[in-house]
Each structure stands twice: as C-alpha cells, then as structure tokens.
Motif scaffolding. Structure first.
Motif, PDB file in Angstrom:
ATOM      1  N   MET A 106      66.472   3.218   4.836  1.00 28.65           N
ATOM      2  CA  MET A 106      65.847   2.477   5.935  1.00 28.65           C
ATOM      3  C   MET A 106      64.905   1.405   5.389  1.00 28.65           C
ATOM      4  SD  MET A 106      63.402   3.930   8.995  1.00 28.65           S
ATOM      5  CE  MET A 106      64.661   5.036   9.574  1.00 28.65           C
TER       6      MET A 106
ATOM      7  N   LYS B 200      61.762  -0.817   5.162  1.00 25.46           N
ATOM      8  CA  LYS B 200      60.379  -0.637   5.579  1.00 25.46           C
ATOM      9  C   LYS B 200      59.943  -1.803   6.465  1.00 25.46           C
ATOM     10  CE  LYS B 200      55.814   0.464   3.756  1.00 25.46           C
ATOM     11  NZ  LYS B 200      55.004   0.662   2.539  1.00 25.46           N
TER      12      LYS B 200
ATOM     13  N   ASP C 189      56.564  12.721  15.122  1.00 21.90           N
ATOM     14  CA  ASP C 189      57.836  12.329  14.503  1.00 21.90           C
ATOM     15  C   ASP C 189      59.019  12.698  15.403  1.00 21.90           C
ATOM     16  OD1 ASP C 189      56.589  11.237  12.339  1.00 21.90           O
ATOM     17  OD2 ASP C 189      57.037  12.869  10.944  1.00 21.90           O
TER      18      ASP C 189
ATOM     19  N   GLN D 178      62.692   6.178  16.794  1.00 19.37           N
ATOM     20  CA  GLN D 178      63.402   5.843  15.551  1.00 19.37           C
ATOM     21  C   GLN D 178      63.479   7.026  14.582  1.00 19.37           C
ATOM     22  OE1 GLN D 178      62.359   2.004  13.761  1.00 19.37           O
ATOM     23  NE2 GLN D 178      61.377   1.391  15.671  1.00 19.37           N
TER      24      GLN D 178
ATOM     25  N   ARG E   1      61.443   8.383  12.508  1.00 13.22           N
ATOM     26  CA  ARG E   1      60.927   8.168  11.164  1.00 13.22           C
ATOM     27  C   ARG E   1      60.135   9.394  10.711  1.00 13.22           C
ATOM     28  NH1 ARG E   1      58.685   2.406  13.103  1.00 13.22           N
ATOM     29  NH2 ARG E   1      58.412   3.745  14.932  1.00 13.22           N
TER      30      ARG E   1
END
Length: 520
Positions: A1, A3, A284, A289, A291
C-alpha cells in the motif's frame, strides 16, 4: 500500500476535523469537571492529543484526548497527592512509562484481543452514547459530558438518569435536538452528497449553527424556552492574553521523591495504554480502508503527548473511540483531521470562547446520537449472531458488561468468556480422530494437529482414557510442527496403559518415537 501524505485528502479531512472539534469540546470540559481538575486542563489534553499525538501517531483516523475511563483515577489521585500541580508530576512520569513501553514493543498486546470482544466494545460504546445523550437531547444536563460508566458519582446510574430526564424536559432543547437530528440524517442522504455544498459543509456544523440561531430566536419570541448557561458549552474565558497564560499550570517537582506519585503514574500508564490499544484495535476495524496501525508507535506517541500534557497543566490522555468514531463517520482519510481538531481547539479557546459558549449541548447530543447509532446498528448484532454462539456470546457479554460497569471491566469480563470458547474449541480440535471396527476390535487413528500445546492435554487424556481394550491405535505426529512436553507425557503414560489394556499402539514421528510399536 502506498503511504498517503496527510495533505492528500484536505476536502475530507478539514470537515471531519471540524466535526471532531465540535464533539471533543464539551467532552474535554466534562471530563475535566468530573476529574476534579481545572476545566482548562481538559482542553490542554485535547489540544495536545490533537496536534502532538495526532502528528506522531501511526493511525490515520484515531483521535486522542482526555478519557472518561481515567476520571476516577484522576479524582482520587489529586485528593491523595493534595494538589493538581503534584498530580501533573504523575502524568509526566506516566507518559515516560508509556514511551518506554513503546520502545519495548509492548503494543503487541493489542493483537490478543478477540474480534468478538472488540466488536462488542464498539456496539456497547454506541449504546452508551445513545443512552447517555438522550438526557442532554431532552435538556437534562446534570450528568457530565463524556461519562461512560454505569454508576454515576452522584449515586445515579445510566437508566435512572433517563427517568430523571423525563421528569425535567426542556421544550427548547427538544426542538433543537430534533431539528439537529433531522439535519444530520438529511446530510447523510446519498443524493445530497452529490451536491458540492453538502460535500464541503459538514452536517455537524449546520446542526450546531442551527442550535445557536434557535436559542437566539427563543430569546426574542419565547423567553421561557431559552436555554440557560447550564445547558450550554461552558468554556473558561480569559479577559486578556496574560490571563490566558495563567490558565496553564506547571507541575510541582517538590513531590518527585514521593513514592505515591510513582504508584499513580504506573496506574495511569497501564490504564491509559490499555484503553489506547483497545481503541486502536477498534478504530482499525472501523477504518473503511482497513489500515493497520503500529501499536508500538502509538504508545510512543501517547507517551510524548502525556509528558507534554503533564508539563503544561493537562489531563492524561488516551486514544478515544467516541472521537475516533466521529472522525471516521465524518469522512476522515488521514491524521490531518485529528491535527485540525487540535488546532481548532487552540484557536477558538483563545479568540472566540464567547461564541463557543453559545452552543447548546442539545445540538452536540444530536451529533453523538448519530455516531452511537452507527456504532450499534442492528446489522452488527445480526452479523455476530450468524457467526455462531462461540462468537455471539462473548460479543453479547462484552456489550452487557460494559453497559453495566465501565469500559475496562466490561472488556475484562468479555475476555474471560472469549477465552473460555477459545479453550473449548482448542479442546475439540486438537487432533483428527478416526475409528473403525475390525474382527479383533477397534482400529483407531489419531492424527495430531500442527500445534499441540499444553491446552490440548485435557482432550488427549480423555480420548486415550476412553479407548477400549484390544484396540489397535496409531498416534500420528507427522503433520505436527510443535508438540508440547505435557502432550508427550500423556502419550508416554498411555504406553503403560496400552500394555495393561492389551492395546497395540503405534506412534509415528513424535519426539523419541519416530516409528514405535508396542503391545500386541
């Protein structure tokens, strides 16, 4: 992914930061009030939590600030140390301990919270928000903002406060909260989201502005409905800059040799770290998303934040699920939103405290009611039920335990039930058992799993104990990567049992028994 830069989604993060600011403002003040600390200390923690922790954190969407779970600890600590200045020394030391925990990689603890418990925590927080904000929406503001415990400091509880609210209705507050809810629901309509205005301007800001305007209209046409000071945000107002600087407090270093300071510091560090790790794990899961946050980095960020907060007169802080949920719900993409909320707290406290003191708590209650509903949707309960009892029961127990105690106690109770089901499942699935009948007796094949720990000892004991006489048994460890000594000891003992029960026993690839046959 790849950043993301914190400036990659300003159109999402600026409105989200504004909504979180509106939610955080009364919570910072309410928690400070309940903690027996100066009101401004809650704002300092909110500002540091937003700007400093927000910048250092590895999370893109979590928001830090003073936490309701620490109010009892803070209140008793200030009393036992004799002054707020002495307590600030403990806060600073607690931050240093958290920083050390991050360096020692203690954040790994968060990976051992079961998903059912974390989802139960989210649902419980949602229900608590709804139950706690209904009184504020009705105009009953006796309970402090940000409280999440069942038992109140005044002896009341979550449900008795609802009854008290029904007996003290404020028509002006009800109208404001109902209209604010209507605005927030309207703002969530997918078709309206396609219009630029509804994308840029957050519904929370409109709801708050509507509350201010309605209260001013009450003053003109229906004075009996005007919401007074105790139903509004109550920021401390400094008459000049020097008075504003006087709101900051420095720690009293003369108590540095007092052992009680270190005991309190350790308590704050442990509780704050646990709450932070729980919140990060939950945040989270809420992040669209998905992440994954570095929990060790988060502990370091919290440590730095608490050191600074203690040095300038702020309360201890944690990552907070209510603010984080509001942040995600408002569409935040990066940690810029958390930083913006901290900057807004700082700027508005200096320049426009009088305007902020015009915000009705009923408007803010509407925002939190919507956040609560989204955390505790019926669909979440249905989805957990569909996963089976071993997931649903720990989930439901966690929800009930948090509702009727507080966050950490409820999580602890939920963990006990979750561990019970984990152990039970482990007991059942330690190995594959196959039995066939033959002319001479039973033919039994036991194929051990990859990991055979001491937790599997009980199921092995029961299974081997119940094997009938004159059987042929194969215990196969070919597929096992690790077999605990306790399990090997059970097998060793069964070698003796097999002789007495006339059992032909074959052991494959287990410890010293590579291909061992004994018995018949």
């Amino acid at each position: 992914m790849i950043k993301q830069s914190i400036f990659s989604h300003p159109k999402n993060d600026f409105p989200a930061g504004l909504v979180v600011f509106l939610v955080a403002l009364p919570l910072c003040l309410g928690i400070a009030l309940a903690s027996g600390a100066p009101l401004f200390s809650g704002l300092i923690a909110g500002i540091v939590g937003g700007i400093v922790v927000g910048s250092l954190s590895g999370s893109n969407v979590s928001v830090s600030g003073p936490a309701a779970g620490l109010t009892v600890i803070v209140l008793s600590a200030i009393e036992s140390l004799g002054s707020f200045q002495a307590f600030l020394v403990a806060v600073t030391i607690a931050g240093a301990i958290q920083l050390l925990l991050g360096v020692l990689k203690a954040g790994i603890v968060s990976h051992y919270f079961p998903s059912s418990v974390i989802k139960g925590m989210l649902a419980a927080i949602g229900l608590i928000l709804i139950l706690k904000q209904i009184p504020h929406a009705l105009g009953y503001d006796a309970d402090f903002e940000g409280d999440d415990a069942f038992i109140q400091p005044d002896g009341e509880n979550t449900f008795s406060e609802l009854l008290n609210a029904i007996g003290a209705l404020q028509p002006g507050a009800i109208i404001i909260s109902v209209l604010a809810l209507a605005v927030l629901i309207l703002w969530d309509r997918p078709k309206l989201k396609e219009i630029t205005f509804f994308k840029i301007v957050p519904g929370g800001l409109v709801a708050v502005a509507l509350g201010i305007v309605l209260n001013q209209i009450y003053a003109l046409v229906a004075p009996q409905m005007v919401l007074q000071k105790d139903h509004m945000v109550q920021l401390p107002v400094a008459s000049d800059f020097s008075e504003f600087l006087g709101l900051f407090t420095t720690p009293d270093l003369s108590v540095i040799t007092n052992p009680q300071v270190y005991i309190i510091a350790l308590t704050i560090a442990i509780v704050a770290s646990l709450e932070t790790l729980l919140c990060i794990e939950a945040t989270d899961k809420l992040d669209p998303q998905k992440r994954i946050t570095s929990t060790n980095k988060e502990l370091k960020a919290q440590g730095v934040g608490n050191i600074l907060s203690g040095l300038i007169g702020g309360l201890p802080m944690t990552s907070v699920i209510v603010r984080s949920s509001a942040n995600i719900d408002a569409g935040a993409k990066t940690k810029l939103s958390a930083i913006i909320h901290g900057v807004l707290l700082f700027i508005t406290v200096i320049f426009i405290p009088n305007i902020l003191n015009m915000i009705p708590l009923a408007s803010l209650a509407a925002i939190l009611l919507v956040v609560g509903y989204k955390l505790a949707k019926i669909s979440l309960f249905k989805s957990m039920y569909s996963l089976g009892w071993d997931q649903f029961i720990p989930f439901a127990i966690t929800v009930l335990a948090i509702l009727f105690t507080d966050l950490l106690r409820g999580i602890g109770i939920g963990m006990v039930f979750s561990i019970f089901y984990i152990l039970r499942n482990n007991y059942r699935t330690a190995f594959h058992y196959n039995s066939e009948d033959s002319e001479k007796g039973k033919r039994i094949n036991i194929r051990l799993s990859e990991e055979m720990t001491f937790l599997n000892k009980g199921s092995m004991l029961v299974t081997l104990r119940d094997i009938p006489e004159n059987s042929e048994v194969v215990i196969d460890g070919t597929h096992s990567k690790n077999i605990d000594h306790d399990v090997k000891e059970v097998i060793q003992n069964f070698l003796e049992t097999a002789k007495h029960k006339n059992i032909k026993l074959t052991i494959k690839n287990i410890g010293q028994w590579k291909n061992h046959t004994a018995g018949l």
